[in-house]
Design an enzyme around this catalytic site. Sequence first.
Site, short mmCIF file in Angstrom:
data_model
loop_
_atom_site.label_atom_id
_atom_site.label_comp_id
_atom_site.label_asym_id
_atom_site.label_seq_id
_atom_site.Cartn_x
_atom_site.Cartn_y
_atom_site.Cartn_z
N SER A 105 -5.28 6.09 -0.46
CA SER A 105 -5.14 4.64 -0.56
C SER A 105 -6.43 4.03 -1.11
CB SER A 105 -4.85 4.08 0.83
OG SER A 105 -4.69 2.69 0.75
N SER A 106 -6.26 3.13 -2.08
CA SER A 106 -7.45 2.47 -2.64
C SER A 106 -7.93 1.47 -1.61
CB SER A 106 -7.09 1.73 -3.92
OG SER A 106 -6.19 2.49 -4.68
N SER A 112 0.85 -1.18 0.00
CA SER A 112 0.00 0.00 0.00
C SER A 112 0.90 1.24 0.00
CB SER A 112 -0.87 -0.03 1.25
OG SER A 112 -1.64 1.13 1.29
N GLY A 113 0.62 2.15 -0.89
CA GLY A 113 1.40 3.39 -0.95
C GLY A 113 2.62 3.27 -1.85
N GLY A 147 -2.52 -3.18 -1.99
CA GLY A 147 -1.20 -3.81 -1.78
C GLY A 147 -1.14 -4.56 -0.47
N GLU A 197 -0.55 -5.51 3.10
CA GLU A 197 -0.66 -4.61 4.26
C GLU A 197 -0.23 -5.30 5.55
OE1 GLU A 197 -4.64 -3.07 4.25
OE2 GLU A 197 -4.12 -1.49 2.81
N THR A 234 -1.70 2.69 -7.81
CA THR A 234 -2.80 3.42 -8.43
C THR A 234 -2.26 4.47 -9.40
OG1 THR A 234 -4.10 3.04 -6.48
CG2 THR A 234 -4.88 4.74 -7.95
N ASN A 294 -0.79 5.89 3.09
CA ASN A 294 -1.05 6.54 1.80
C ASN A 294 -2.25 7.48 1.94
OD1 ASN A 294 -1.63 7.20 -0.80
ND2 ASN A 294 -1.69 5.09 -1.59
N1 LIG Z 1 5.20 7.95 -10.25
C1 LIG Z 1 4.95 8.76 -9.19
N2 LIG Z 1 5.41 10.01 -9.21
C2 LIG Z 1 5.15 10.85 -8.18
N3 LIG Z 1 4.47 10.48 -7.08
C3 LIG Z 1 4.00 9.22 -6.99
C4 LIG Z 1 4.20 8.30 -8.08
N4 LIG Z 1 3.64 7.13 -7.72
C5 LIG Z 1 3.07 7.33 -6.48
N5 LIG Z 1 3.29 8.59 -6.06
C6 LIG Z 1 2.85 9.18 -4.75
O1 LIG Z 1 2.56 8.13 -3.87
C7 LIG Z 1 1.24 8.21 -3.40
C8 LIG Z 1 0.62 6.85 -3.29
O2 LIG Z 1 0.51 6.22 -4.52
P1 LIG Z 1 -0.66 5.24 -4.85
O3 LIG Z 1 -0.55 4.94 -6.27
O4 LIG Z 1 -1.92 5.72 -4.37
O5 LIG Z 1 -0.25 3.96 -4.03
P2 LIG Z 1 -0.97 2.57 -3.95
O6 LIG Z 1 -2.08 2.59 -4.96
O7 LIG Z 1 0.08 1.59 -4.34
O8 LIG Z 1 -1.43 2.41 -2.63
C9 LIG Z 1 0.51 9.01 -4.44
O9 LIG Z 1 -0.54 9.70 -3.84
C10 LIG Z 1 1.60 9.96 -4.91
O10 LIG Z 1 1.68 11.06 -4.09
MG LIG Z 2 -3.95 2.38 -4.70
#
Ligand SMILES: Nc1ncnc2c1ncn2[C@@H]1O[C@H](COP(=O)(O)OP(=O)(O)O)[C@@H](O)[C@H]1O
Ligand SMILES: [Mg+2]
Length: 1045
Positions: A159-160, A106-107, A386, A388, A111, A156
């Site tokens: 977070s989804s 997660s994070g 992800g 957790e 996403t 996050n």
């Molecule tokens: N490629 C990227 N470039 C910049 N920031 C990113 C990138 N990927 C993730 N982040 C940062 O990380 C945070 C969490 O990403 P997210 O995709 O929501 O994580 P997950 O879906 O894996 O839980 C996002 O809100 C963003 O701020």
């Molecule tokens: Mg996500």
Amino acid sequence: MEANPSLLDTVGVGDLVLLDPLSEESLLQNLKERFRHQEIYTYIGNVVISVNPYRPLPIYSPQTVEDYRNCNFFALKPHIYAIADDAYRSLRDRDKDQCILITGESGAGKTEASKQVMSYVAAVCGKGEEVNQVKEQLLQSNPVLEAFGNAKTIRNDNSSRFGKYMDVEFDFKGQPLGGVISNYLLEKSRVVRHVKGERNFHIFYQLLAGGSDQLLKELKLKRDCGHYGYLGQEDPSLPGMDDAANFRAVQDAMTVIGFSPAEVRALLEVAAVVLNLGNVRLGSQFQASGIESCSIQDSQAVREICELIGLPESVLEKALCSRTVEAKKEKVVTGLSVAQGCYGRDALAKNIYNRLFNWLVNRINASIKVDSSERRKVMGVLDIYGFEIFQNNSFEQFVINYCNEKLQQVFILMTLKEEQEEYVREGIQWTPVDFFDNSIICSLIEDSKAGILAMLDEECLRPGVVTEETFLAKLNQVCASHKHYESRDTQNAQRITDASLAGPCFRVHHYAGKVTYNVTGFVEKNNDLLFRDLSQAMWKARHELLRSLFPEGDPQKASLRRPPTAGSQFKASIATLMKNLYSKNPNYIRCIKPNNNKEPGVFTDGLVQMQVRYLGLLENVRVRRAGYAYRQGYEPCLERYKMLCKQTWPKWKGGARDGVQALLTDLCIPPVELAYGHTKIFIRTPRTLFDLEDRRRLRMADLASLIQATYRGWRCRTHYQQMRKSQIVISAWFRGQAQKKRFEQMKRSTLLIQAWVRGWKTRKQYKKYFRSGASATLANFIYRRLLQKFFLGLRNNLPPLVVTDRSWPAAPYKFLANTNEELKKIFYPWKCKKYRDRLTPQRKALLQDKLCASELFKDKKTLYTKSLQQSFQGEYLGLQKNPKYRALHTAAEGKLVLADTVRKVNRANGKAVPRLFLLTKNHIILADPKAAQPKTVVSLSDIRSVSVTRFSDGFFVLHLSETSTVGAKGDFLLVSDHLIELITKLHQTLLETTAKTLNLQVADEFSTQFGKSSVAIRIVETAEKNRVAPVCKKKGSHKMEILVH
Ligand SMILES: Nc1ncnc2c1ncn2[C@@H]1O[C@H](COP(=O)(O)OP(=O)(O)O)[C@@H](O)[C@H]1O
Ligand SMILES: [Mg+2]
């Protein structure tokens, strides 16, 4: 392996396959080094590792999209766009369905990664109004789902809290048609409870922050988040997140997707109901029976909810505070305890929200679904929660981690195990690489008999008292010996003392680490019970949407069957997902979280090392290194590249394997690059593959040109032929038409002429019968009658046939004037001819003489008119009868023409003496009347000319030629009474004998030759009529006057 420059040029190595030496240490260092230089993407072959930078990077611009578009995977720096491009092109060009698996804690950035993949594909997959609309709808589903399904967690901020798998469907050209979204297990417990420092789902905060006052009023909401029990008391604001702006974005997105305003409104109303439910406070009261039961403490919340959903308050109140139990077909209503009431209330809130979320996904699907039945290509993007590990892990973490475990299994199966098995299967020489296979953990959880989920279900369904303790005891009993299972019990059995493992917990050794789950709430969450009274109450609401969310509330459909447990539902949906994923070509994006604090630029070695380890990256690199980058069945490989070699193009006659061998040998690909399996060809480095692809692209361009040229030629030819044919048809038609026209014209003309002729003939034939012809006939008749009368009249009244009479009757009518004139002209010569025909020869001769005389003298000499009455007798002397003239007669020798008496003028004195004058055919003989002997004989040929006067005298001069003997005396001056006759005869005789005309001179003065001298004779007119004329008077020797009258 030969290195790709673009992969070496970057910081560290872009592809871990190139790492040397390869160890966990070096791998980690490489990632760290790259991360430090903001190179967040690294490859292992075609797997992309992404390390979350936690800061915006300038690497997602439209220019970058253009750079990666249609560029070979390894040609540029590692990037998420490269894998998206590779997947999309595979889908479009090779017709292989794709799935993009994004995994990580997660994070870690899953996403974000999924959004980048989607936006890249959207940017490159065709244009057009319709296509753009589809793209927009697909992309805009994100903010809506995120608003309702994402929340801030400790790890996050966005977070989804649900799993999402989206199938994007494309047509044969690679243009998007639509899609289908599947959602997995929303973390609905968050609706009613969340850990300190986290938040409820975004939509609640967005609605309260961004909804207009009016809207909030209508939804019976207050802007203050603190007012709502479910939203917690802490400050809800998040740095870098503008809830109000996001709310507007969500509303816009819903409009783009196709939500009607009414639908949006209904959606928000249901969300408001959930919020308000949290504010329904229940308190205890004692019933008459002395049993404690719950009641609504503050009716406002319930009232507002009921107003919103159109339900009598009492119904909801009753449903919240009591429960109907059916026992032996009897319904018994029992009051609920406060705890039970709260449980029911929260269960209702969770259920409403969960069902609302499902409705939302279905509604979006309805908008983006593809209607056409044509074959589609599919690209699936999986963005699921992800792995957790929290302080306190509950049922949700258990299923989430189970899902991750399954995904890891997909990865292991498809990249490590499958690949190695394939080498063995294909007979490729292979040294096996060890890796951890997590299927043992999967079966620990999902096994239908001894799996944890199965046991939980068993407990839930079991009659009797069911608690978490009994469940844990059962687990301890069944899983005691499992390597990946731990609990206080199993530890005790092994005499291990571990303070971290509390009593009501069990621990699973996941592939990604050990996770301790607290069993509290497991049974309840798995049961996911909602009192039937509540669902029935909801079904009674007038609110359409809410009502539709609770179909089981309909008493007609009420069933006593228990709904499937949450665990088994999830297991089933994961099984479907796995099946779906296995049917597609996988593309991996493995997200790594560099630190636990969402801090940019911080790379926590331990944390990353753990992820690298459990993700099996090192093994991945090893397998990749030893293996082949690309493989393909001989048939499709030959089909794809056969155009590169003459032997295989256009058709290879032998087997596919031989064909591929011939092809690759012909292309001079080094043998180390290739391995021939039983059914597939293996190509070691991507470079070789790209080389093949490049050659193919060039060749295809050539072939396309050839096809184009052939096609254009064909098109032009057919077009030309068509034109020619048409032209022939047109000209034939035209000619035919022209001929037809001409023929028609001729026919018309012929008919016209025919008709005219026939008409003319008939008219002619019948003209006489026509009254109209009568006048002409009459006129004609009259005309002829007149003519007849005229001619008859003429005949009867012809003028006398006397030639001297030139009279002619006048024309009786004017129209006959010309005819009359003509007749007159004809008549006179005819009369003359008649007259002439009647003449005797003598008379004729006489008249001829007369005519001759007229020619000589008419209008020249006055005497002529006097001579007209005299007939020419010729012989005036009576030579024959008078014997006196015998001598003369003889001298004439029978050729006598004229004999007369003339008077000869004496040249000397002008006195005249009579002489006998004989004209014969040859001579003129002058004789003395007394002697009657020829005195002078003048040959006719000696006569030069004859001169006469203009007057009525008989004087004439015979001019003789000087050569004649007679002429020596000079010209003869003679006077005749028959001058006209004499000269005429002389003329005729001269003409007859000498063929010369007589040179006759009619003048008033002329000279004559008297001997040698010439004498001028002048004619003088006198009035003395009584004197005998002419009188010649000699005037001197050279002049003589002749007096005439
Ligand atoms: N490629 C990227 N470039 C910049 N920031 C990113 C990138 N990927 C993730 N982040 C940062 O990380 C945070 C969490 O990403 P997210 O995709 O929501 O994580 P997950 O879906 O894996 O839980 C996002 O809100 C963003 O701020
Ligand atoms: Mg996500």
